[in-house]
Design an enzyme around this catalytic site. Structure first.
Site, PDB file in Angstrom:
ATOM      1  N   TYR A 156     -39.258 -25.785 -13.709  1.00  0.00           N
ATOM      2  CA  TYR A 156     -40.062 -26.703 -12.969  1.00  0.00           C
ATOM      3  C   TYR A 156     -38.709 -27.744 -12.345  1.00  0.00           C
ATOM      4  O   TYR A 156     -38.674 -27.884 -11.898  1.00  0.00           O
ATOM      5  CB  TYR A 156     -40.209 -28.146 -14.340  1.00  0.00           C
ATOM      6  CG  TYR A 156     -41.364 -29.146 -13.651  1.00  0.00           C
ATOM      7  CD1 TYR A 156     -43.008 -28.173 -12.563  1.00  0.00           C
ATOM      8  CD2 TYR A 156     -40.794 -30.155 -13.515  1.00  0.00           C
ATOM      9  CE1 TYR A 156     -42.975 -29.792 -12.358  1.00  0.00           C
ATOM     10  CE2 TYR A 156     -41.941 -30.812 -13.703  1.00  0.00           C
ATOM     11  CZ  TYR A 156     -43.033 -30.908 -12.752  1.00  0.00           C
ATOM     12  OH  TYR A 156     -44.121 -31.552 -12.294  1.00  0.00           O
ATOM     13  N   LYS A 163     -40.153 -36.023 -11.468  1.00  0.00           N
ATOM     14  CA  LYS A 163     -41.500 -37.221 -11.973  1.00  0.00           C
ATOM     15  C   LYS A 163     -39.814 -38.311 -13.270  1.00  0.00           C
ATOM     16  O   LYS A 163     -40.558 -38.800 -13.675  1.00  0.00           O
ATOM     17  CB  LYS A 163     -41.345 -35.615 -13.531  1.00  0.00           C
ATOM     18  CG  LYS A 163     -42.370 -35.044 -12.325  1.00  0.00           C
ATOM     19  CD  LYS A 163     -43.133 -36.272 -12.039  1.00  0.00           C
ATOM     20  CE  LYS A 163     -44.288 -34.861 -11.100  1.00  0.00           C
ATOM     21  NZ  LYS A 163     -45.500 -35.721 -10.391  1.00  0.00           N
TER      22      LYS A 163
HETATM   23  O1  0WE Z   1     -45.411 -31.032 -10.160  1.00  0.00           O
HETATM   24  C1  0WE Z   1     -46.540 -29.570 -10.603  1.00  0.00           C
HETATM   25  C2  0WE Z   1     -46.365 -29.073  -9.244  1.00  0.00           C
HETATM   26  C3  0WE Z   1     -45.942 -29.665  -8.400  1.00  0.00           C
HETATM   27  C4  0WE Z   1     -45.495 -28.700  -7.163  1.00  0.00           C
HETATM   28  C5  0WE Z   1     -46.031 -27.964  -6.815  1.00  0.00           C
HETATM   29  C6  0WE Z   1     -45.432 -26.932  -5.852  1.00  0.00           C
HETATM   30  C7  0WE Z   1     -45.911 -25.389  -5.645  1.00  0.00           C
HETATM   31  C8  0WE Z   1     -45.743 -24.813  -3.867  1.00  0.00           C
HETATM   32  C9  0WE Z   1     -44.268 -29.279  -6.507  1.00  0.00           C
HETATM   33  N1  0WE Z   1     -44.079 -28.777  -5.578  1.00  0.00           N
HETATM   34  C10 0WE Z   1     -44.214 -27.945  -4.973  1.00  0.00           C
HETATM   35  N2  0WE Z   1     -43.305 -26.571  -3.852  1.00  0.00           N
HETATM   36  C11 0WE Z   1     -44.972 -25.729  -3.832  1.00  0.00           C
HETATM   37  O2  0WE Z   1     -44.244 -25.102  -2.688  1.00  0.00           O
HETATM   38  N3  0WE Z   1     -47.144 -29.313 -11.866  1.00  0.00           N
HETATM   39  C12 0WE Z   1     -46.841 -30.262 -13.520  1.00  0.00           C
HETATM   40  C13 0WE Z   1     -46.975 -28.581 -12.168  1.00  0.00           C
HETATM   41  C14 0WE Z   1     -46.321 -27.189 -12.285  1.00  0.00           C
HETATM   42  O3  0WE Z   1     -45.189 -26.528 -11.071  1.00  0.00           O
HETATM   43  C15 0WE Z   1     -44.572 -25.761 -12.212  1.00  0.00           C
HETATM   44  C16 0WE Z   1     -45.205 -26.260 -13.607  1.00  0.00           C
HETATM   45  C17 0WE Z   1     -46.071 -27.295 -13.445  1.00  0.00           C
HETATM   46  C18 0WE Z   1     -47.226 -27.349 -14.791  1.00  0.00           C
HETATM   47  C19 0WE Z   1     -43.800 -24.579 -12.309  1.00  0.00           C
HETATM   48  C20 0WE Z   1     -42.733 -24.569 -12.403  1.00  0.00           C
HETATM   49  C21 0WE Z   1     -43.386 -24.648 -14.055  1.00  0.00           C
HETATM   50  C22 0WE Z   1     -43.862 -25.214 -14.498  1.00  0.00           C
END
Ligand code: 0WE
Length: 256
Positions: A156, A163
């Site tokens: 993450y 966050k």
């Molecule tokens: O906040 C998130 C994800 C937000 C996010 C997702 C992406 C994917 C595509 C931000 N930036 C990008 N950029 C991209 O190019 N989450 C809470 C979901 C999430 O994302 C993770 C998680 C979880 C849970 C990434 C790694 C590990 C766990």
């Protein structure tokens, strides 16, 4: 029961029908709120128009890149003209470059750090500042967060740091806007299968891990985020501000 009858709101972060922003928007709409929507970039325009259009052909839908002060100014000027005031704002926007979510956090570039904080954290400050003059009857600002803000969730990475900044910004905004009866809170959601989660390697294993370890032995569903969003927007939450509410089937309480 029309918990949000007469309330006017704006929703940032709908990408498609699986978006958390869309789940909360539907719940706000069902509770009686009238909503405006923004979309990020032309490629999401049709999606948002198709979804938000179901709330009526006159639904206000505007482009907004939250890293552009001019876009934000135009959005709130238009909302001012069309609504005259505002009660609700949903921030469900985040971005980090894909490579920053894959390797080691220690390798985060200055530019990846800057961009992820601009999109995912500073934007809440900018939107709250623009909303404040319209929230003349008080208001509720809701932002989406994740557990990676407080504990290390492998991969993450910089999103966790962004966050953490979002959650701290929520507290400082709650302090500044409290005298205007504007509340600012975060919903920290357990993992949900959205466009933002797709393509994250190991995401389905993460869903299984939550199912196994959360007290409720399951994952959160979007409708439950909608219900919490509606509660935070409602008079039931009139004394709640600056908080992070975990809507994660209890996962956050566990030590092991
Ligand atoms: O906040 C998130 C994800 C937000 C996010 C997702 C992406 C994917 C595509 C931000 N930036 C990008 N950029 C991209 O190019 N989450 C809470 C979901 C999430 O994302 C993770 C998680 C979880 C849970 C990434 C790694 C590990 C766990």
């Amino acid at each position: 029961m029309s918990l949000l009858a007469g309330k006017l709101g704006i929703v940032f972060g709908v990408a498609n029908k699986r978006s958390i922003a869309w789940a909360i928007a539907q719940a706000w709409h069902k509770a009686g709120a009238r909503l405006a929507f923004t979309y990020q970039g032309e490629r999401l325009k049709d999606n948002v128009e198709e979804l938000a259009g179901t709330f009526g052909a006159d639904t206000l839908i505007l482009p907004c890149d939250v890293t552009k002060d001019e876009d934000i100014a135009t959005v709130f000027n238009t909302v001012g003209e069309k609504f005259g005031k505002l009660h609700l704002l949903l921030h469900s926007v985040a971005f980090a470059p894909k490579d920053a979510l894959e390797g080691r956090f220690v390798n985060t570039s200055r530019e990846a750090f800057r961009l992820s904080h601009d999109v995912s954290a500073y934007s809440l400050v900018a939107l709250a500042r623009a909303a404040e003059p319209l929230m003349t009857e008080g208001g509720s600002i809701v932002a989406m967060s994740y557990y990676g803000a407080e504990k290390v969730v492998p991969h993450y990475n910089v999103m966790g740091v962004a966050k953490a900044a979002l959650e701290a910004s929520t507290r400082y905004l709650a302090y500044d806007l409290g005298p205007k009866k504007i509340r600012v809170n975060c919903i920290s959601a357990g993992p949900v299968n959205t466009l933002a989660a797709r393509g994250i390697s190991g995401f389905s294993e993460m869903l299984k891990h939550y199912e196994a370890h959360a007290p409720l032995k399951r994952n959160v569903i979007p409708e439950e985020l909608g219900a919490t969003g509606t509660f935070l927007a409602s008079e039931g939450a009139a004394a709640i501000t600056g908080q992070v509410l975990y809507v994660d089937c209890g996962y956050q309480i566990m030590g092991m």
